[in-house]
Design a protein around this motif. Structure first.
Motif, PDB file in Angstrom:
ATOM      1  N   SER A  34       0.817  -1.206   0.000  1.00  0.00           N
ATOM      2  CA  SER A  34       0.000   0.000   0.000  1.00  0.00           C
ATOM      3  C   SER A  34       0.856   1.263   0.000  1.00  0.00           C
ATOM      4  N   ASN A  38       0.851   3.911  -3.073  1.00  0.00           N
ATOM      5  CA  ASN A  38       0.437   5.282  -2.768  1.00  0.00           C
ATOM      6  C   ASN A  38       1.536   6.279  -3.140  1.00  0.00           C
ATOM      7  N   LYS A  41       1.704   6.650  -6.951  1.00  0.00           N
ATOM      8  CA  LYS A  41       0.601   7.461  -7.472  1.00  0.00           C
ATOM      9  C   LYS A  41       0.800   8.939  -7.155  1.00  0.00           C
ATOM     10  N   LYS A  42       1.238   9.247  -5.938  1.00  0.00           N
ATOM     11  CA  LYS A  42       1.444  10.648  -5.559  1.00  0.00           C
ATOM     12  C   LYS A  42       2.567  11.285  -6.371  1.00  0.00           C
TER      13      LYS A  42
END
Length: 85
Positions: A34, A38, A41-42
């Motif tokens: 995760s 994350n 993606k950021k």
């Protein structure tokens, strides 16, 4: 002194990988997946919204690094599950 010896013994790696993954280990692996997804993606989002080419390139590189970590961890977990089935 005894406490130092115990903590030194705990820091040594396992000589053999256990046959099962504990619930705590499984939750930590899920967290690692995760976190990397994350972060990927950021970094991609911020790179797309960045005006400075150097910073944009650095953000894309960081996102790709997190993507590689995610993929490597996922591939390792998939290969382990195939060998146990």
């Amino acid at each position: 002194m005894q406490q130092q010896n115990q903590s030194m013994q705990q820091a040594q790696p396992m000589s053999q990988v256990p046959d099962i993954v504990s619930t705590k280990d499984q939750l930590y692996l899920a967290d690692m997946l995760s976190w990397n997804l994350n972060a990927c993606k950021k970094a991609h989002f911020f790179a797309q919204n960045c005006q400075t080419p150097e910073i944009q390139a650095a953000l894309e590189e960081a996102g790709q690094m997190h993507q590689r970590h995610y993929d490597k961890l996922l591939n390792h977990l998939n290969s382990q599950s195939q060998t146990t089935n």
